[in-house]
Design a protein around this motif. Structure first.
Motif, PDB file in Angstrom:
ATOM      1  N   ILE A  78      -5.503 -14.607   1.794  1.00 51.48           N
ATOM      2  CA  ILE A  78      -4.598 -13.958   2.726  1.00 51.48           C
ATOM      3  C   ILE A  78      -2.994 -14.420   1.355  1.00 51.48           C
ATOM      4  CG2 ILE A  78      -2.267 -14.145   4.371  1.00 51.48           C
ATOM      5  CD1 ILE A  78      -4.983 -15.894   5.498  1.00 51.48           C
ATOM      6  N   GLY A  79      -2.863 -15.425   1.065  1.00 44.51           N
ATOM      7  CA  GLY A  79      -1.873 -15.394  -0.459  1.00 44.51           C
ATOM      8  C   GLY A  79      -1.138 -16.897   0.149  1.00 44.51           C
ATOM      9  N   VAL A  80       0.065 -16.535   0.574  1.00 41.25           N
ATOM     10  CA  VAL A  80       1.105 -18.150   0.932  1.00 41.25           C
ATOM     11  C   VAL A  80       0.317 -18.094   2.732  1.00 41.25           C
ATOM     12  CG1 VAL A  80       3.151 -19.524   0.499  1.00 41.25           C
ATOM     13  CG2 VAL A  80       2.487 -17.742  -1.061  1.00 41.25           C
ATOM     14  N   LEU A  81       0.497 -19.181   2.568  1.00 43.03           N
ATOM     15  CA  LEU A  81       0.557 -19.888   4.151  1.00 43.03           C
ATOM     16  C   LEU A  81       1.440 -20.997   4.569  1.00 43.03           C
ATOM     17  CD1 LEU A  81      -3.604 -20.207   4.794  1.00 43.03           C
ATOM     18  CD2 LEU A  81      -1.603 -18.014   5.446  1.00 43.03           C
ATOM     19  N   GLY A 139     -11.398 -18.146   8.931  1.00 44.77           N
ATOM     20  CA  GLY A 139     -10.105 -17.776   9.084  1.00 44.77           C
ATOM     21  C   GLY A 139      -8.703 -17.924   8.238  1.00 44.77           C
ATOM     22  N   LEU A 140      -8.409 -17.982   6.637  1.00 44.76           N
ATOM     23  CA  LEU A 140      -8.293 -17.516   6.038  1.00 44.76           C
ATOM     24  C   LEU A 140      -8.527 -17.598   5.424  1.00 44.76           C
ATOM     25  CD1 LEU A 140      -7.256 -22.470   5.727  1.00 44.76           C
ATOM     26  CD2 LEU A 140      -6.046 -20.055   7.193  1.00 44.76           C
ATOM     27  N   THR A 141      -9.102 -16.009   5.208  1.00 42.30           N
ATOM     28  CA  THR A 141      -9.427 -15.201   4.349  1.00 42.30           C
ATOM     29  C   THR A 141      -8.791 -13.616   5.144  1.00 42.30           C
ATOM     30  OG1 THR A 141     -12.146 -14.725   4.449  1.00 42.30           O
ATOM     31  CG2 THR A 141     -10.795 -16.791   2.752  1.00 42.30           C
ATOM     32  N   THR A 142      -9.151 -12.809   4.120  1.00 37.41           N
ATOM     33  CA  THR A 142      -8.416 -11.626   4.678  1.00 37.41           C
ATOM     34  C   THR A 142      -9.446 -10.421   3.962  1.00 37.41           C
ATOM     35  OG1 THR A 142      -7.899  -9.715   5.082  1.00 37.41           O
ATOM     36  CG2 THR A 142      -6.674 -10.785   3.392  1.00 37.41           C
ATOM     37  N   TYR A 143      -9.052  -9.427   3.264  1.00 38.31           N
ATOM     38  CA  TYR A 143     -10.381  -8.260   2.555  1.00 38.31           C
ATOM     39  C   TYR A 143      -9.299  -7.159   2.373  1.00 38.31           C
ATOM     40  CZ  TYR A 143     -11.316  -5.329   6.937  1.00 38.31           C
ATOM     41  OH  TYR A 143     -10.672  -4.987   8.017  1.00 38.31           O
ATOM     42  N   LYS A 144     -10.460  -7.121   1.343  1.00 37.58           N
ATOM     43  CA  LYS A 144      -9.931  -5.344   0.997  1.00 37.58           C
ATOM     44  C   LYS A 144     -11.375  -4.481   0.557  1.00 37.58           C
ATOM     45  CE  LYS A 144     -10.064  -7.351  -4.024  1.00 37.58           C
ATOM     46  NZ  LYS A 144      -9.562  -7.131  -5.767  1.00 37.58           N
ATOM     47  N   TRP A 145     -10.357  -3.334   0.490  1.00 38.80           N
ATOM     48  CA  TRP A 145     -12.114  -2.831  -0.204  1.00 38.80           C
ATOM     49  C   TRP A 145     -11.429  -2.416  -2.055  1.00 38.80           C
ATOM     50  CZ3 TRP A 145     -15.757  -0.431   3.532  1.00 38.80           C
ATOM     51  CH2 TRP A 145     -15.112  -0.626   4.696  1.00 38.80           C
ATOM     52  N   CYS A 146     -12.891  -2.584  -2.072  1.00 39.33           N
ATOM     53  CA  CYS A 146     -13.182  -1.510  -3.548  1.00 39.33           C
ATOM     54  C   CYS A 146     -13.704  -0.301  -3.703  1.00 39.33           C
ATOM     55  CB  CYS A 146     -13.951  -2.952  -4.229  1.00 39.33           C
ATOM     56  SG  CYS A 146     -12.807  -4.730  -4.867  1.00 39.33           S
ATOM     57  N   ALA A 156       9.727 -13.345   5.581  1.00 38.64           N
ATOM     58  CA  ALA A 156       8.542 -12.253   5.880  1.00 38.64           C
ATOM     59  C   ALA A 156       8.443 -11.360   4.291  1.00 38.64           C
ATOM     60  CB  ALA A 156       8.615 -10.286   6.418  1.00 38.64           C
ATOM     61  N   GLY A 157       7.366 -11.592   3.594  1.00 35.74           N
ATOM     62  CA  GLY A 157       7.505 -10.424   2.512  1.00 35.74           C
ATOM     63  C   GLY A 157       7.378 -12.205   1.605  1.00 35.74           C
ATOM     64  N   GLN A 158       7.536 -13.531   1.776  1.00 33.29           N
ATOM     65  CA  GLN A 158       7.046 -14.379   0.860  1.00 33.29           C
ATOM     66  C   GLN A 158       6.196 -15.276   1.027  1.00 33.29           C
ATOM     67  OE1 GLN A 158      11.579 -15.530   1.613  1.00 33.29           O
ATOM     68  NE2 GLN A 158      12.068 -15.672  -0.219  1.00 33.29           N
ATOM     69  N   ILE A 159       5.836 -15.583   2.789  1.00 31.32           N
ATOM     70  CA  ILE A 159       4.949 -16.684   3.580  1.00 31.32           C
ATOM     71  C   ILE A 159       4.552 -14.995   4.368  1.00 31.32           C
ATOM     72  CG2 ILE A 159       5.097 -18.164   5.316  1.00 31.32           C
ATOM     73  CD1 ILE A 159       7.120 -19.645   4.865  1.00 31.32           C
ATOM     74  N   ASP A 160       2.999 -14.894   4.287  1.00 29.95           N
ATOM     75  CA  ASP A 160       2.660 -14.319   4.582  1.00 29.95           C
ATOM     76  C   ASP A 160       1.660 -14.154   6.043  1.00 29.95           C
ATOM     77  OD1 ASP A 160       2.249 -12.852   2.208  1.00 29.95           O
ATOM     78  OD2 ASP A 160       0.731 -14.205   1.322  1.00 29.95           O
TER      79      ASP A 160
END
Length: 424
Positions: A125-128, A408-415, A204-208
């Motif tokens: 996800i990035g920064v939690l 639960g601490l991940t998301t996904y992207k399309w390649c 917002a924009g700093q913490i995801d």
């Protein structure tokens, strides 16, 4: 700006610096291999054990101060550490280290008629930001899960555990750095100013994503004020329903464990529903009472034992987090389901029955994050589910539900892979 603070030392500025450092650390973390992340977490677990004396000394000071300040017994139980609990924290970190790395997992793959190859891939996800109360184990649990899933994390613990959190954080980061992970990947907000929570919620924009772990007041404030996506759980108003076909010995054992093993955790049973056709109600209630649990019941329940106090309407919607349970007699499965639908917080609800058809109906009709058959609700825990440590139990319906661990601490992207296709 708050009086007496320079612009560089406001909570907003502090959180902003933490977030910028976390973002840079997360980019570095994304370059580490699975074995490198796992090895760093094992070093962190070893550092926790090596620092046991300092951590327990810090916790003793927190516990003594909180007890003098009138913290409830349930909250004191969440706060206190001993050798066994600290070793359990280190073991949980090691368990997370040994879990399969979710990052890079291909969730699905397909090819379009035009030859484009599509894949959906799991990514961090990035920064939690994690805001929590009382439980110092969250400092290590959250840090381990975030690092394993490739996220950086900013932690903000409660004032009652400030020394414990600092000691655990120092030990954990010492191990991480020895394993090649940047220190800024796991940060503890360096101020107890309550405005720091507001600054995190507005980042917002700093913490995801923000994850609150604590009481109703904290979660409600986070959900109301956040400008950052929130992953939260409501109260743990957990039910156990003893069906008419329940084995009396099992019912007594499971109900007692669900309430009394650790009354202060979110998976503890708060309401017990007993079928009027179940023949062992007196034995179940007697065991709870003699085990130190205060029982509050409706008129029919009070008739079973003179030691039972009357339940008020508010009892059916109360998360006690103490050795107190509300009890109601119900006329069959449908009445039990209706009560749960009206009063459950959607955390964990259980049935005790030897009737397989009834068990399946309960599993299908109860809309909670966790639904159990013939098991204590205290199993509502990421470690018990084989997920290692957990961030918490999510009771919402989006993104993650139930014990929130690595996935639960991940998301996904399309390649998308092409060979020069253009859209007509």
């Amino acid at each position: 700006m708050q009086a007496g603070l320079s612009s560089a030392n406001t909570p907003e500025a502090i959180v902003g610096r933490c977030a910028a450092a976390a973002r840079a650390a997360q980019h570095h973390l994304a370059q580490l291999s699975d074995p490198q992340k796992a090895a760093a977490l094992h070093r962190a677990a070893a550092s926790l054990r090596d620092s046991a004396g300092a951590i327990l000394a810090a916790n003793a000071k927190d516990s003594a101060e909180s007890e003098r300040g009138g913290l409830s017994p349930a909250m004191l139980d969440r706060l206190r550490l001993d050798d066994a609990r600290l070793d359990g924290i280190a073991l949980a970190v090691e368990a997370v280290a040994d879990l399969p790395d979710p990052v890079g997992e291909i969730l699905e793959k397909s090819e379009r008629p035009n030859g484009l190859e599509l894949s959906r891939v799991r990514v961090p996800i990035g920064v939690l930001g994690i805001i929590y109360e009382s439980r110092p184990n969250v400092t290590a649990d959250a840090a381990a899960l975030c690092i394993r899933a490739g996220n950086a994390v900013i932690l903000r613990g409660g004032s009652e555990a400030v020394r414990s959190n600092a000691a655990i954080h120092h030990a954990f980061v010492t191990g991480l750095v020895a394993g090649g992970v940047p220190a800024a990947a796991v940060q503890l907000v360096p101020t107890q100013d309550r405005a720091a929570v507001g600054a995190m919620l507005a980042a917002a924009g700093q913490i995801d994503m923000i994850i609150p772990r604590g009481g109703k007041g904290l979660v409600a404030r986070v959900q109301q004020d956040a400008r950052v996506p929130v992953l939260a759980h409501l109260d743990g108003i957990c039910h156990t329903y003893i069906h008419s076909a329940a084995d009396p010995a099992m019912a007594g054992e499971v109900a007692f464990n669900a309430k009394m093993r650790r009354p202060g955790i979110c998976g503890a049973m708060e309401s017990l529903l007993i079928d009027t056709q179940f023949g062992g109600a007196h034995g179940v209630l007697e065991r709870l009472i003699e085990g130190g649990c205060a029982v509050r019941g409706d008129a029919r329940v009070m008739a079973i034992d003179s030691r039972i106090a009357p339940a008020q309407s508010s009892d059916w919607d109360t998360e006690y987090l103490e050795p107190i349970v509300s009890v109601r007699l119900v006329d069959g499965l449908d009445e039990a389901l209706a009560h749960i639908a009206d009063h459950s917080s959607g955390h964990t609800d259980a049935i005790i029955t030897d009737d397989a058809d009834v068990a399946e109906k309960f599993l299908n009709r109860v809309d909670s994050a966790i639904v159990m058959v013939n098991a204590s609700s205290q199993f509502a825990d990421g470690g018990e589910f084989g997920l290692g440590a957990e961030i918490g139990i999510a009771t919402g319906r989006l993104h993650a539900r139930g014990p929130v661990a690595l996935e639960g601490l991940t998301t996904y992207k399309w390649c998308v892979r092409g060979t020069g296709q253009v859209r007509p």
